[in-house]
Motif scaffolding. Structure first.
Motif, PDB file in Angstrom:
ATOM      1  N   SER A  10      37.702  38.616  43.866  1.00  0.00           N
ATOM      2  CA  SER A  10      36.580  37.776  44.527  1.00  0.00           C
ATOM      3  C   SER A  10      36.570  36.699  43.114  1.00  0.00           C
ATOM      4  CB  SER A  10      35.388  38.260  44.789  1.00  0.00           C
ATOM      5  OG  SER A  10      34.452  37.054  45.158  1.00  0.00           O
ATOM      6  N   LYS A  66      33.052  46.446  49.219  1.00  0.00           N
ATOM      7  CA  LYS A  66      32.398  45.361  48.267  1.00  0.00           C
ATOM      8  C   LYS A  66      32.965  45.569  47.106  1.00  0.00           C
ATOM      9  CE  LYS A  66      28.461  42.987  46.408  1.00  0.00           C
ATOM     10  NZ  LYS A  66      29.030  42.911  44.975  1.00  0.00           N
ATOM     11  N   CYS A 125      46.246  37.652  54.256  1.00  0.00           N
ATOM     12  CA  CYS A 125      45.285  36.928  54.949  1.00  0.00           C
ATOM     13  C   CYS A 125      45.707  36.029  55.984  1.00  0.00           C
ATOM     14  CB  CYS A 125      44.827  35.971  53.553  1.00  0.00           C
ATOM     15  SG  CYS A 125      44.120  37.213  52.351  1.00  0.00           S
ATOM     16  N   ARG A 168      39.217  43.351  62.388  1.00  0.00           N
ATOM     17  CA  ARG A 168      38.782  42.749  61.355  1.00  0.00           C
ATOM     18  C   ARG A 168      37.562  43.752  60.737  1.00  0.00           C
ATOM     19  NH1 ARG A 168      38.398  36.652  63.325  1.00  0.00           N
ATOM     20  NH2 ARG A 168      40.430  35.906  63.127  1.00  0.00           N
ATOM     21  N   HIS A 214      36.598  44.188  47.079  1.00  0.00           N
ATOM     22  CA  HIS A 214      36.681  42.684  47.234  1.00  0.00           C
ATOM     23  C   HIS A 214      36.268  41.944  45.992  1.00  0.00           C
ATOM     24  CE1 HIS A 214      35.264  38.763  48.748  1.00  0.00           C
ATOM     25  NE2 HIS A 214      36.471  38.840  49.042  1.00  0.00           N
ATOM     26  N   ASP A 215      35.312  42.571  45.106  1.00  0.00           N
ATOM     27  CA  ASP A 215      34.906  42.036  43.995  1.00  0.00           C
ATOM     28  C   ASP A 215      36.221  42.104  42.947  1.00  0.00           C
ATOM     29  OD1 ASP A 215      32.344  41.904  44.725  1.00  0.00           O
ATOM     30  OD2 ASP A 215      31.523  43.659  43.801  1.00  0.00           O
ATOM     31  N   SER A 256      39.938  32.504  51.832  1.00  0.00           N
ATOM     32  CA  SER A 256      39.120  33.143  51.089  1.00  0.00           C
ATOM     33  C   SER A 256      38.215  34.043  51.661  1.00  0.00           C
ATOM     34  CB  SER A 256      38.046  31.952  50.261  1.00  0.00           C
ATOM     35  OG  SER A 256      38.839  31.357  49.366  1.00  0.00           O
ATOM     36  N   TRP A 257      38.164  33.388  53.235  1.00  0.00           N
ATOM     37  CA  TRP A 257      37.221  34.247  54.062  1.00  0.00           C
ATOM     38  C   TRP A 257      37.849  35.469  54.332  1.00  0.00           C
ATOM     39  CZ3 TRP A 257      38.278  35.462  58.988  1.00  0.00           C
ATOM     40  CH2 TRP A 257      37.369  36.058  59.680  1.00  0.00           C
ATOM     41  N   PRO A 270      35.709  44.653  57.394  1.00  0.00           N
ATOM     42  CA  PRO A 270      35.592  44.361  55.955  1.00  0.00           C
ATOM     43  C   PRO A 270      36.010  45.430  55.007  1.00  0.00           C
ATOM     44  CG  PRO A 270      33.437  43.747  57.247  1.00  0.00           C
ATOM     45  CD  PRO A 270      34.574  44.594  57.972  1.00  0.00           C
ATOM     46  N   SER A 272      39.906  37.309  52.978  1.00  0.00           N
ATOM     47  CA  SER A 272      40.293  38.106  51.704  1.00  0.00           C
ATOM     48  C   SER A 272      39.098  39.232  51.985  1.00  0.00           C
ATOM     49  CB  SER A 272      40.307  37.612  50.432  1.00  0.00           C
ATOM     50  OG  SER A 272      39.031  37.014  50.122  1.00  0.00           O
ATOM     51  N   ARG A 273      38.250  38.909  52.654  1.00  0.00           N
ATOM     52  CA  ARG A 273      37.090  40.315  52.705  1.00  0.00           C
ATOM     53  C   ARG A 273      37.669  41.193  53.632  1.00  0.00           C
ATOM     54  NH1 ARG A 273      32.083  38.094  51.405  1.00  0.00           N
ATOM     55  NH2 ARG A 273      32.016  36.188  50.842  1.00  0.00           N
TER      56      ARG A 273
END
Length: 327
Positions: free
Chosen positions: A51, A44, A266, A39, A47-48, A247-248, A41, A250-251
């Motif tokens: 998201s 960002k 996911c 895992r 992910h944006d 949803s979590w 991440p 997906s990070r």
């Protein structure tokens, strides 16, 4: 002595057979379900892209689950121009009160067209005021953005309807046998209330590297030579707790434009295995993602069948109501 020897032989055969089955099972599990990924991440800015927090609601129905906990919420991706499909669904499997005593909600999930169409948007807003069943966000509504739309579905359920037992993502061109689905879910019992997702499971898919293929995925976007098991995006059902967990997860998953595969990635992060919805020792697939010629009693033994335009759906629905008495 002879009886004792025979007993030992039978015991040996039984133990050897069990050991063989366990080895085969472990081998198959290793092939179909490799070790969970590390895992780490994703950046960002990646992910944006998917998201829902990046986008804003244009239309929303946040109060639908405030005073009730639905048994099932049907989340239906459509386009701004899909009014005919929405009308057909409201008159068929999306109609209110279809099963007495079972609270089922439906919501149409919409993005924005590539080019602004104020008149079409005004019509959608009027439709939303009349029916209260449309949610819309300001991302571009396109085939390659279906992953964004799917994460919008997960986020909406996790934010506004956590009390629902199940959620179903279902395309607008799918026939849904609601009574059969409700009976099937009741039959799964408590085991289906947490980390449960079912549909037509695809467990042997590999990325298409041909740039002319509709499902093309370049290696720089997805490097592995296989996809983990996932459920066909035409229709699948999941316990509502998974909305928040996906949803979590997906990070940690780089966005790809194949929404059903993305959900599978996911699930892989979460260690959740999708369940194939079958009957009769797996011989009957209850989520029929192929097109089938309509036959009342055949459809009465399926949860979904794929490939119906609005006129066809309306045409067969009246006849299908006779299935409970004739099949």
């Amino acid at each position: 002595m002879r009886k004792r020897s025979r007993l030992k032989l039978l015991t040996y055969i039984a133990v050897a057979g069990l050991t063989t089955l366990l080895v085969i099972s472990a081998f198959n599990s290793t092939l179909l379900w490799p070790s969970l990924p590390t895992r780490i991440p994703i950046p960002k800015k990646l992910h944006d892209v998917i998201s829902p927090s990046t986008y804003r609601f244009i239309l929303n129905q946040p109060e639908l689950c405030e005073k009730k906990s639905p048994f099932l919420v049907l989340m239906i991706p459509v386009t701004l121009k899909g009014r005919e499909a929405r009308t057909a669904i409201r008159k068929t499997w999306g109609q209110h009160g279809l099963i007495p005593g079972v609270n089922i909600l439906h919501l149409f999930v919409v993005g924005q067209p590539t080019q602004s169409d104020p008149i079409l948007q005004e019509h959608l807003e009027r439709e939303s005021e009349e029916y209260g069943d449309i949610i819309q966000m300001d991302f571009v509504d396109s085939y390659h953005n279906l992953t964004i739309k799917t994460m919008m579905i997960m986020n909406w359920i996790a934010t506004y309807c956590q009390g629902a037992l199940y959620t179903m993502k279902i395309d607008a061109d799918v026939f849904l046998n609601v009574p059969y689905l409700v009976d099937y879910l009741h039959g799964q019992g408590e085991s289906s209330r947490k980390e449960y997702i079912t549909g037509s499971v695809i467990s042997d898919a590999v990325p298409h590297r041909d740039s002319f293929n509709k499902w093309y995925i370049p290696e720089d976007l997805y490097q592995d030579t296989w996809y983990p098991p996932y459920v066909s995006g035409a229709a699948y059902v999941f316990s509502t707790d998974l909305a928040r967990k996906i949803s979590w997860a997906s990070r940690f998953v780089r966005p790809i434009p194949l929404e059903d595969v993305y959900v599978g990635l996911c699930l892989h992060v979460l260690g959740v295995k999708p369940v194939y919805a079958t009957r009769f020792l797996g011989l009957r697939n209850l989520f029929e993602v192929r097109q089938l010629h309509y036959e009342r009693c055949t459809f009465s033994k399926r949860i979904v069948v794929n490939g119906f335009n609005p006129q066809s759906l309306l045409h067969i629905w009246h006849d299908f109501q006779k299935s409970q008495f004739t099949c």
